[in-house]
Design a protein around this motif. Sequence first.
Motif, PDB file in Angstrom:
ATOM      1  N   UNK A 113       0.835  -1.205   0.000  1.00  0.00           N
ATOM      2  CA  UNK A 113       0.000   0.000   0.000  1.00  0.00           C
ATOM      3  C   UNK A 113       0.870   1.256   0.000  1.00  0.00           C
ATOM      4  N   UNK A 114       1.971   1.225   0.740  1.00  0.00           N
ATOM      5  CA  UNK A 114       2.900   2.356   0.752  1.00  0.00           C
ATOM      6  C   UNK A 114       3.526   2.544  -0.625  1.00  0.00           C
ATOM      7  N   UNK A 115       3.904   1.454  -1.270  1.00  0.00           N
ATOM      8  CA  UNK A 115       4.453   1.543  -2.630  1.00  0.00           C
ATOM      9  C   UNK A 115       3.431   2.197  -3.567  1.00  0.00           C
ATOM     10  N   UNK A 116       2.179   1.753  -3.486  1.00  0.00           N
ATOM     11  CA  UNK A 116       1.112   2.317  -4.333  1.00  0.00           C
ATOM     12  C   UNK A 116       0.857   3.785  -3.996  1.00  0.00           C
ATOM     13  N   UNK A 117       0.808   4.120  -2.711  1.00  0.00           N
ATOM     14  CA  UNK A 117       0.563   5.501  -2.305  1.00  0.00           C
ATOM     15  C   UNK A 117       1.688   6.419  -2.781  1.00  0.00           C
ATOM     16  N   UNK A 118       2.916   5.943  -2.658  1.00  0.00           N
ATOM     17  CA  UNK A 118       4.060   6.736  -3.121  1.00  0.00           C
ATOM     18  C   UNK A 118       3.949   6.971  -4.625  1.00  0.00           C
ATOM     19  N   UNK A 140       3.711  10.727  -5.980  1.00  0.00           N
ATOM     20  CA  UNK A 140       4.927  11.258  -6.600  1.00  0.00           C
ATOM     21  C   UNK A 140       5.174  10.766  -8.023  1.00  0.00           C
ATOM     22  N   UNK A 141       4.339   9.859  -8.494  1.00  0.00           N
ATOM     23  CA  UNK A 141       4.450   9.293  -9.848  1.00  0.00           C
ATOM     24  C   UNK A 141       5.797   8.637 -10.119  1.00  0.00           C
ATOM     25  N   UNK A 142       6.336   8.030  -9.086  1.00  0.00           N
ATOM     26  CA  UNK A 142       7.543   7.221  -9.252  1.00  0.00           C
ATOM     27  C   UNK A 142       7.600   6.197  -8.133  1.00  0.00           C
TER      28      UNK A 142
END
Length: 183
Positions: free
Chosen positions: A35-40, A44-46
């Motif tokens: 979820x953190x990976x997806x939220x980031x 930030x679009x990266x």
Amino acid sequence: MKQLLDLVPAAAFFLGWLTYDIYVATGAVIVALFAVVAAYWLLYRRLHKMHLFAAVAAGVFGSLTLLLRDPVFIQYKPSLVYTCFAIVLAGSHFVGDRVLLQRLPQKALVMPELLWRRLNAAWALFFLGIAALNMIVVHTQTEAVWVHFRTWGYSVLTMSFLAACLPFVSRYLQQDETSEDGA
């Protein structure tokens, strides 16, 4: 915002363990890390490489924990991740013209090459040290002690190490021009 995202997996793990057990905590941390990976990505679009690496490591080791009903796999995951960080930081002394910390995008810190190398080596040793400390805690303490160490210990140790580094790098911090003119 990034600092808040970094706290979500630890909080999910701790709450899962506190409410249920190590297996629920393991599932919670896997979901939270992805979820953190997806939220980031959404913010930030990266992809943040460290978040992605931690999520994949948790997915692999967490899945082994859940499938084999053996918590040792999720307990070893921090040591694997921190050892990999240490190897990458140490390896950057031999690859390329600048160490990894010097290559990270930032504008606030301008230091001589030798100080970058020392700081990079210090962080590599720090990560290796907490990887070893995790293994000591896993093999000498109860699951409850390890969970508390995993949840709070890494953050406290990392912030303490960062604070210990500040006196050595503070004179190289660049002043924000807007703060000087009062704007």
